[in-house]
Design a protein around this motif. Structure first.
Motif, PDB file in Angstrom:
ATOM      1  N   MET A   1       0.733  -1.151  -0.003  1.00 23.18           N
ATOM      2  CA  MET A   1       0.021  -0.013   0.004  1.00 23.18           C
ATOM      3  C   MET A   1       0.922   1.311  -0.002  1.00 23.18           C
ATOM      4  N   SER A   2       0.457   2.299  -0.949  1.00 26.59           N
ATOM      5  CA  SER A   2       1.253   3.420  -0.780  1.00 26.59           C
ATOM      6  C   SER A   2       0.221   4.764  -0.532  1.00 26.59           C
ATOM      7  N   VAL A   3       0.483   5.618  -0.214  1.00 26.71           N
ATOM      8  CA  VAL A   3      -0.234   6.703   0.092  1.00 26.71           C
ATOM      9  C   VAL A   3       0.546   8.148  -0.378  1.00 26.71           C
ATOM     10  N   THR A   4      -0.160   8.905  -0.848  1.00 23.27           N
ATOM     11  CA  THR A   4       0.451  10.222  -1.469  1.00 23.27           C
ATOM     12  C   THR A   4      -0.396  11.393  -0.853  1.00 23.27           C
ATOM     13  N   ALA A   5       0.244  12.413  -0.364  1.00 26.04           N
ATOM     14  CA  ALA A   5      -0.327  13.483   0.087  1.00 26.04           C
ATOM     15  C   ALA A   5       0.544  14.718  -0.008  1.00 26.04           C
ATOM     16  N   SER A   6      -0.322  15.760  -0.455  1.00 25.20           N
ATOM     17  CA  SER A   6       0.261  17.211  -0.763  1.00 25.20           C
ATOM     18  C   SER A   6      -0.037  17.993  -0.117  1.00 25.20           C
ATOM     19  N   ALA A   7       0.503  19.250  -0.145  1.00 22.05           N
ATOM     20  CA  ALA A   7       0.349  20.491   0.952  1.00 22.05           C
ATOM     21  C   ALA A   7       0.698  21.810   0.057  1.00 22.05           C
ATOM     22  N   PRO A   8       0.173  22.882  -0.110  1.00 18.63           N
ATOM     23  CA  PRO A   8       0.458  23.910  -0.478  1.00 18.63           C
ATOM     24  C   PRO A   8       1.680  24.851  -0.049  1.00 18.63           C
ATOM     25  N   GLY A   9       2.465  25.331  -0.706  1.00 14.25           N
ATOM     26  CA  GLY A   9       3.193  26.535  -0.026  1.00 14.25           C
ATOM     27  C   GLY A   9       2.493  27.676   0.419  1.00 14.25           C
ATOM     28  N   SER A  10       3.356  28.437   1.001  1.00 17.14           N
ATOM     29  CA  SER A  10       2.584  29.692   1.811  1.00 17.14           C
ATOM     30  C   SER A  10       3.247  30.787   1.892  1.00 17.14           C
ATOM     31  N   VAL A  11       2.587  31.941   1.849  1.00 16.22           N
ATOM     32  CA  VAL A  11       3.283  33.188   1.925  1.00 16.22           C
ATOM     33  C   VAL A  11       2.487  34.058   3.087  1.00 16.22           C
ATOM     34  N   MET A  12       3.375  34.759   4.095  1.00 19.56           N
ATOM     35  CA  MET A  12       2.789  35.595   4.953  1.00 19.56           C
ATOM     36  C   MET A  12       2.498  36.968   4.318  1.00 19.56           C
ATOM     37  N   ILE A  13       1.279  37.235   4.688  1.00 19.86           N
ATOM     38  CA  ILE A  13       0.854  38.610   4.123  1.00 19.86           C
ATOM     39  C   ILE A  13       1.021  39.649   5.206  1.00 19.86           C
ATOM     40  N   ILE A  14       0.738  39.499   6.414  1.00 18.40           N
ATOM     41  CA  ILE A  14       0.993  40.616   7.628  1.00 18.40           C
ATOM     42  C   ILE A  14       1.186  39.672   9.005  1.00 18.40           C
ATOM     43  N   GLY A  15       1.936  39.929   9.880  1.00 21.61           N
ATOM     44  CA  GLY A  15       2.170  39.675  10.969  1.00 21.61           C
ATOM     45  C   GLY A  15       3.468  39.111  11.533  1.00 21.61           C
TER      46      GLY A  15
END
Length: 300
Positions: A1-15
């Motif tokens: 069994m194999s599993v693939t997961a993905s997640a997006p990059g990000s950018v700080m807007i403020i804070g």
């Protein structure tokens, strides 16, 4: 069994910086994703492969949280597996824009391992623990965007309580331009911490101003008050300069963005390099930064 997961990059807007002190921040998931594919083995070997690093073969008995695969190794250790695993990473996150690739990899890895081993976990909290163990500091704002997607209002919880994550409707355009160099976030935070220790009253006042302005910006974004939000971004850039994390090259990019038609512009991230964020019309030479509406995705 194999599993693939993905997640997006990000950018700080403020804070930036203020979020580490408990202030609210606004962070966006960007439509560039990191993917982690995991597959159980019959032995105790662990094999890491990536497009940007040499393959690494080790074992569960000698698994070290170090080198280019340190976030993956830390994520795997969290599950205390009995059998080895093949771990493959792929990413379309632009490495020149500093878009939270480590956060995206960490979130995707935890999601993949949780599904592979059928062990539900609090992905964001576990990821924050991993990042802090490796880097020494971190707010988890980039992890929140990678986990949830879209634009997120993020604030650390008090006294060990879970962080607060809430979505913010976002109809606006963002764009980025890389200044040409970057300083690791941990180094920037350490430099600021030393300066704050030397001038505690000055930095206490500065952090309070940053927290108030970031909270104001979060509220303005929630209410779609575009002009007020733009003013807050420009004001935050002034505070980042006072904090000591802006430099002439970054200042020039900020002015370039404003002259090119952006409503506002500021450093995105911890500073001393990386990117300038433009809000509103995209200035010439800036790369569009479209949102990723989906955060962590898992396919078994």
């Amino acid at each position: 069994m194999s599993v693939t997961a993905s997640a997006p990059g990000s950018v700080m807007i403020i804070g930036e910086h203020a979020v580490v002190q408990g202030a609210p921040a606004l962070v966006a998931a960007i439509d560039q994703r990191a993917r982690v594919t995991v597959k159980k083995r019959a032995d105790r070997q662990v094999v890491f492969t990536s497009e940007i690093a040499s393959p690494l073969e080790t074992s569960l008995d000698d698994l070290r949280v170090a080198g280019p695969y340190r976030f993956l190794a830390a994520a795997l250790k969290a599950f205390e597996p009995e059998h080895g695993v093949d771990v493959k990473t792929q990413s379309d996150i632009d490495p020149t824009l500093g878009l939270g690739s480590s956060a995206a990899i960490t979130i995707a890895a935890l999601g993949a391992f949780a599904r592979l081993y059928e062990r539900p976990i609090d992905v964001h909290s576990r990821a924050l623990g991993i990042v802090r163990a490796i880097q020494g500091r971190g707010s988890g704002a980039d992890l929140a965007a990678s986990f949830q997607g879209g634009v997120v209002r993020y604030q650390l919880g008090e006294a060990g309580a879970p962080a607060h994550l809430s979505p913010v409707p976002w109809p606006y355009e963002l764009s980025l331009k890389y200044v040409g160099y970057k300083t690791p976030t941990g180094e920037v935070l350490e430099k600021v911490a030393r300066a704050a220790a030397a001038q505690p009253q000055r930095y206490e006042t500065l952090y309070r101003e940053m927290a108030e302005l970031s909270a104001f910006a979060c509220d303005a974004a929630q209410r779609h008050e575009r002009a007020a939000f733009a003013r807050a971004l420009d004001g935050y850039q002034i505070l980042m300069a006072r904090l000591g994390v802006s430099e002439p090259a970054l200042d020039a990019l900020v002015e370039e963005a404003r002259a090119g038609g952006a409503d506002a512009a500021k450093i995105s991230g911890s500073g001393l390099g990386d990117c300038v964020l433009a809000f509103g019309a995209r200035p010439p030479g800036f790369a569009p930064a479209p949102l990723a509406q989906k955060g962590l995705l898992i396919d078994a």
